[in-house]
Write an enzyme that holds these catalytic residues in place. Structure first.
Site, PDB file in Angstrom:
ATOM      1  N   ASP A 157      17.739 -70.324  25.596  1.00 56.17           N
ATOM      2  CA  ASP A 157      16.827 -69.436  25.468  1.00 56.17           C
ATOM      3  C   ASP A 157      15.318 -70.384  25.336  1.00 56.17           C
ATOM      4  O   ASP A 157      15.653 -71.348  24.811  1.00 56.17           O
ATOM      5  CB  ASP A 157      17.023 -68.334  24.321  1.00 56.17           C
ATOM      6  CG  ASP A 157      17.756 -67.622  24.380  1.00 56.17           C
ATOM      7  OD1 ASP A 157      18.369 -67.101  25.531  1.00 56.17           O
ATOM      8  OD2 ASP A 157      18.537 -67.028  23.401  1.00 56.17           O
ATOM      9  N   ASP A 171      17.582 -62.141  30.139  1.00 57.80           N
ATOM     10  CA  ASP A 171      17.546 -61.303  29.120  1.00 57.80           C
ATOM     11  C   ASP A 171      16.167 -60.197  29.673  1.00 57.80           C
ATOM     12  O   ASP A 171      16.613 -58.878  29.545  1.00 57.80           O
ATOM     13  CB  ASP A 171      16.871 -61.833  27.787  1.00 57.80           C
ATOM     14  CG  ASP A 171      18.064 -62.640  27.161  1.00 57.80           C
ATOM     15  OD1 ASP A 171      19.263 -62.244  27.343  1.00 57.80           O
ATOM     16  OD2 ASP A 171      17.783 -63.751  26.267  1.00 57.80           O
TER      17      ASP A 171
END
Length: 198
Positions: A157, A171
């Site tokens: 991330d 995401d």
């Protein structure tokens, strides 16, 4: 004799000839109804999925090579920055203790989308499912190939808004695809292109 010949020839009149084409056109109409939905949108589905997957994969490779173990990059002051984080949980860092379960869920989503593709005639649904598929594949790739091990890998991330969880492009694709599916469902549009007006 002439009148008899005219009586015998009555079936050849324009009125008699026009009756049969009307019946044949009515009989052919039901067979043409499925064609009106157009072609299946499988190329759109996989095209969107491929773009979403490649963007996610490329961004993660760049983050690991250039940003991991370095100071975060401020993009919009304190509102948005890029910061490399390894996430063993689901989207936005939820449930880090269930990595294997989330891996199985992602694989199941891919299988379900592949099965839906056989009856996919709606362009909006193709885009929505393509985003879901690309995002699921992106994070599943991390689960399989990144440390600490197969099916237990941590997702990369890097998008870090202020006062919000850190996430990645996969995401984002999953969330956008999910929102689009909710909108299409409320509007009564099915993946096969039919519309429910109730």
């Amino acid at each position: 004799m002439a009148e008899a010949e005219r009586v015998i020839g009555m079936p050849d009149t324009p009125e008699a000839e026009g009756a049969e084409p009307e019946e044949s056109s009515d009989a052919a109409a039901p067979e043409e109804q499925p064609v009106s939905r157009g072609k299946r949108k499988i190329p759109v589905l996989f095209g969107v999925a491929l773009v979403a997957y490649l963007l996610d994969l490329g961004s993660k490779m760049l983050v690991v090579a250039k940003l991991e173990h370095h100071e975060p990059i401020e993009v919009v002051g304190d509102l948005l920055r890029f910061e490399a984080i390894r996430n063993a949980g689901a989207a936005f860092g939820i449930g880090e203790a269930f990595t294997v379960i989330f891996t199985a869920i992602a694989a199941s989503v891919i299988v379900v989308i592949a099965r839906l593709a056989r009856k996919l005639y709606s362009l909006p649904w193709a885009i929505a499912l393509g985003l879901l598929l690309g995002g699921a594949l992106g994070n599943l790739t991390d689960r399989v190939f990144r440390s600490p091990g197969v099916f237990k890998g941590a997702v990369v991330d890097f998008i870090a808004p202020a006062n919000f969880a850190v996430f990645n492009l996969a995401d984002s694709a999953i969330v956008c695809g999910g929102i689009l599916i909710v909108i299409l469902s409320f509007r009564g549009l099915d993946p096969d292109g039919t519309v429910h007006k109730d």
